[in-house]
Design a protein around this motif. Structure first.
Motif, PDB file in Angstrom:
ATOM      1  N   GLN A  15       0.824  -1.201   0.000  1.00 18.53           N
ATOM      2  CA  GLN A  15       0.000   0.000   0.000  1.00 18.53           C
ATOM      3  C   GLN A  15       0.864   1.259   0.000  1.00 18.53           C
ATOM      4  O   GLN A  15       0.477   2.288  -0.549  1.00 18.53           O
ATOM      5  N   THR A  16       2.045   1.165   0.600  1.00 11.86           N
ATOM      6  CA  THR A  16       2.964   2.307   0.613  1.00 11.86           C
ATOM      7  C   THR A  16       3.370   2.684  -0.804  1.00 11.86           C
ATOM      8  O   THR A  16       3.382   3.863  -1.170  1.00 11.86           O
ATOM      9  N   VAL A  17       3.703   1.683  -1.622  1.00  7.36           N
ATOM     10  CA  VAL A  17       4.101   1.932  -3.002  1.00  7.36           C
ATOM     11  C   VAL A  17       2.951   2.536  -3.794  1.00  7.36           C
ATOM     12  O   VAL A  17       3.130   3.495  -4.562  1.00  7.36           O
ATOM     13  N   GLN A  18       1.764   2.001  -3.617  1.00  8.69           N
ATOM     14  CA  GLN A  18       0.613   2.470  -4.394  1.00  8.69           C
ATOM     15  C   GLN A  18       0.188   3.869  -3.979  1.00  8.69           C
ATOM     16  O   GLN A  18      -0.137   4.709  -4.831  1.00  8.69           O
ATOM     17  N   GLN A  19       0.194   4.159  -2.685  1.00  5.03           N
ATOM     18  CA  GLN A  19      -0.154   5.503  -2.236  1.00  5.03           C
ATOM     19  C   GLN A  19       0.887   6.522  -2.680  1.00  5.03           C
ATOM     20  O   GLN A  19       0.547   7.661  -3.012  1.00  5.03           O
ATOM     21  N   GLN A  20       2.153   6.110  -2.701  1.00  4.10           N
ATOM     22  CA  GLN A  20       3.187   7.034  -3.133  1.00  4.10           C
ATOM     23  C   GLN A  20       3.056   7.353  -4.620  1.00  4.10           C
ATOM     24  O   GLN A  20       3.355   8.473  -5.046  1.00  4.10           O
ATOM     25  N   ALA A  21       2.581   6.388  -5.412  1.00  6.74           N
ATOM     26  CA  ALA A  21       2.324   6.666  -6.819  1.00  6.74           C
ATOM     27  C   ALA A  21       1.242   7.734  -6.968  1.00  6.74           C
ATOM     28  O   ALA A  21       1.333   8.605  -7.849  1.00  6.74           O
ATOM     29  N   LEU A  22       0.235   7.701  -6.093  1.00  7.30           N
ATOM     30  CA  LEU A  22      -0.800   8.737  -6.111  1.00  7.30           C
ATOM     31  C   LEU A  22      -0.231  10.088  -5.691  1.00  7.30           C
ATOM     32  O   LEU A  22      -0.588  11.125  -6.266  1.00  7.30           O
ATOM     33  N   ARG A  23       0.641  10.078  -4.692  1.00  5.82           N
ATOM     34  CA  ARG A  23       1.274  11.330  -4.264  1.00  5.82           C
ATOM     35  C   ARG A  23       2.137  11.911  -5.382  1.00  5.82           C
ATOM     36  O   ARG A  23       2.140  13.131  -5.621  1.00  5.82           O
ATOM     37  N   ASP A  24       2.881  11.058  -6.058  1.00  5.60           N
ATOM     38  CA  ASP A  24       3.725  11.527  -7.159  1.00  5.60           C
ATOM     39  C   ASP A  24       2.880  12.116  -8.281  1.00  5.60           C
ATOM     40  O   ASP A  24       3.249  13.131  -8.889  1.00  5.60           O
ATOM     41  N   PHE A  25       1.751  11.469  -8.575  1.00  2.85           N
ATOM     42  CA  PHE A  25       0.884  12.008  -9.623  1.00  2.85           C
ATOM     43  C   PHE A  25       0.283  13.342  -9.204  1.00  2.85           C
ATOM     44  O   PHE A  25       0.192  14.274 -10.014  1.00  2.85           O
ATOM     45  N   ASP A  26      -0.134  13.457  -7.943  1.00  7.50           N
ATOM     46  CA  ASP A  26      -0.698  14.713  -7.457  1.00  7.50           C
ATOM     47  C   ASP A  26       0.337  15.832  -7.560  1.00  7.50           C
ATOM     48  O   ASP A  26       0.012  16.960  -7.943  1.00  7.50           O
ATOM     49  N   GLN A  27       1.600  15.523  -7.263  1.00 11.00           N
ATOM     50  CA  GLN A  27       2.656  16.520  -7.381  1.00 11.00           C
ATOM     51  C   GLN A  27       2.917  16.865  -8.844  1.00 11.00           C
ATOM     52  O   GLN A  27       3.200  18.024  -9.186  1.00 11.00           O
ATOM     53  N   ALA A  28       2.814  15.863  -9.734  1.00  9.05           N
ATOM     54  CA  ALA A  28       3.002  16.117 -11.164  1.00  9.05           C
ATOM     55  C   ALA A  28       1.930  17.053 -11.698  1.00  9.05           C
ATOM     56  O   ALA A  28       2.215  17.926 -12.533  1.00  9.05           O
ATOM     57  N   VAL A  29       0.695  16.884 -11.239  1.00  8.42           N
ATOM     58  CA  VAL A  29      -0.385  17.775 -11.659  1.00  8.42           C
ATOM     59  C   VAL A  29      -0.132  19.188 -11.152  1.00  8.42           C
ATOM     60  O   VAL A  29      -0.317  20.178 -11.881  1.00  8.42           O
ATOM     61  N   THR A  30       0.308  19.303  -9.904  1.00  6.46           N
ATOM     62  CA  THR A  30       0.615  20.624  -9.342  1.00  6.46           C
ATOM     63  C   THR A  30       1.731  21.303 -10.124  1.00  6.46           C
ATOM     64  O   THR A  30       1.653  22.505 -10.420  1.00  6.46           O
ATOM     65  N   ASN A  31       2.760  20.541 -10.468  1.00  9.78           N
ATOM     66  CA  ASN A  31       3.867  21.114 -11.238  1.00  9.78           C
ATOM     67  C   ASN A  31       3.420  21.545 -12.632  1.00  9.78           C
ATOM     68  O   ASN A  31       3.897  22.549 -13.168  1.00  9.78           O
ATOM     69  N   PHE A  32       2.489  20.788 -13.221  1.00  6.65           N
ATOM     70  CA  PHE A  32       1.987  21.139 -14.551  1.00  6.65           C
ATOM     71  C   PHE A  32       1.236  22.462 -14.523  1.00  6.65           C
ATOM     72  O   PHE A  32       1.448  23.338 -15.376  1.00  6.65           O
TER      73      PHE A  32
END
Length: 301
Positions: free
Chosen positions: A70-87
């Motif tokens: 679950q740590t890996v999967q939640q971190q993928a969501l965090r990374d995507f959320d940060q990617a959207v913010t950066n965009f």
């Protein structure tokens, strides 16, 4: 980043690939939700908190997803959320789809990222969730880090990269100034008269690469022969990329130690290497020549 070569066993490699697949699946699912949203719609796409709740429900309904971390999967969501913010802030491009065989990796953050032990002078190991203790080669001193990323490149090599801030390189303090002109024939021409070139594949390696590319063109897509040839090509490409990266690191470090002021031409490489293919209505000209030029520009780092 402080990167090391990962050395998983065959069983651990299978488990790592599963973790990569889970992280890629969660990322692509979040991207699909975000892509369905358009400007002007009343409802906003779900962000990390809502997607984390949906992930919990999905893990409860799908055994194959629950077997992963679950740590890996939640971190993928965090990374995507940060990617959207950066965009939206204008600093990065739009998030894209992740593909199997190309985007193989996941990130661990927090206390679990600090479970690292030094085995001996040459080896250390890290405790990866749902995988166990995995060894990696100590090619440089190991620094404290709060996160790391595990990746697998196209040639099949595994790496682990710890997020650390490198120590600043002290300048000479002599006031020396140098100007650098970047080019294709000469990778870097210094105002001191020096000419530096990026190392490439040897003549024999280039000949082998050409034969492999011809073999790949003749092979049937999806066959074992095609996959084997692709891996061989990827190994040669990775070797060339490693040489280029090492040259860049050594050259930039050497220049920082020799000169106090370094002036480099501000080149927009992204625009310079755009395709000249054009569109159906307005096809481009000299497309093959432009493609060759783009490859040379990128090959010179």
């Amino acid at each position: 980043m402080s990167r090391f070569r990962f050395a998983p066993t065959p069983e651990q490699e299978t488990a790592l690939l599963d973790q990569c697949a889970h992280a890629r699946y969660v990322w692509n699912l979040a991207l699909e939700q975000w892509s369905m949203w358009s400007v002007g719609r009343r409802s906003c796409p779900p962000r990390f908190v809502e997607q984390a709740r949906q992930l919990t429900e999905a893990r409860a309904d799908n055994d194959w997803l629950r077997t992963g971390s679950q740590t890996v999967q939640q971190q993928a969501l965090r990374d995507f959320d940060q990617a959207v913010t950066n965009f939206f802030s204008g600093t990065h491009q739009r998030p894209t789809w992740r593909k199997a065989g190309i985007h193989e990796g996941f990130r661990i953050v927090g206390s679990q990222a600090q479970r690292v032990e030094k085995v001996n002078r040459k080896w250390a190991r890290v405790l990866v969730p749902k995988v166990g203790w995995v060894k990696f080669r100590l090619s440089k001193p190991l620094a404290d880090a709060k996160s790391y990323r595990v990746t697998r490149d196209r040639s099949g090599r595994w790496h682990i990269a710890f997020a650390v801030i490198p120590d600043p390189i002290p300048g000479p303090g002599t006031g020396e100034v140098v100007g650098i002109d970047r080019g294709v024939t000469v990778s870097a021409a210094l105002s001191t008269g020096e000419r530096l070139n990026v190392p490439t594949l040897t003549r024999g390696e280039k000949a082998r690469l050409l034969k492999l590319q011809q073999r790949l063109a003749r092979s049937q897509k999806g066959s074992n022969r095609c996959a084997k040839t692709r891996r061989a090509i990827a190994k040669l490409k990775a070797r060339e990329a490693d040489r280029r990266k090492e040259w860049i690191e050594q050259t930039s470090t050497g220049l920082a130690r020799r000169f106090d002021v370094i002036r480099v031409e501000d080149l927009n490489i992204r625009n310079m290497t755009k395709s000249a293919k054009g569109t159906v209505e307005a096809p481009g000209r000299n497309v093959r020549q432009k493609s060759g030029l783009n490859r040379e520009i990128l090959a010179n780092g």
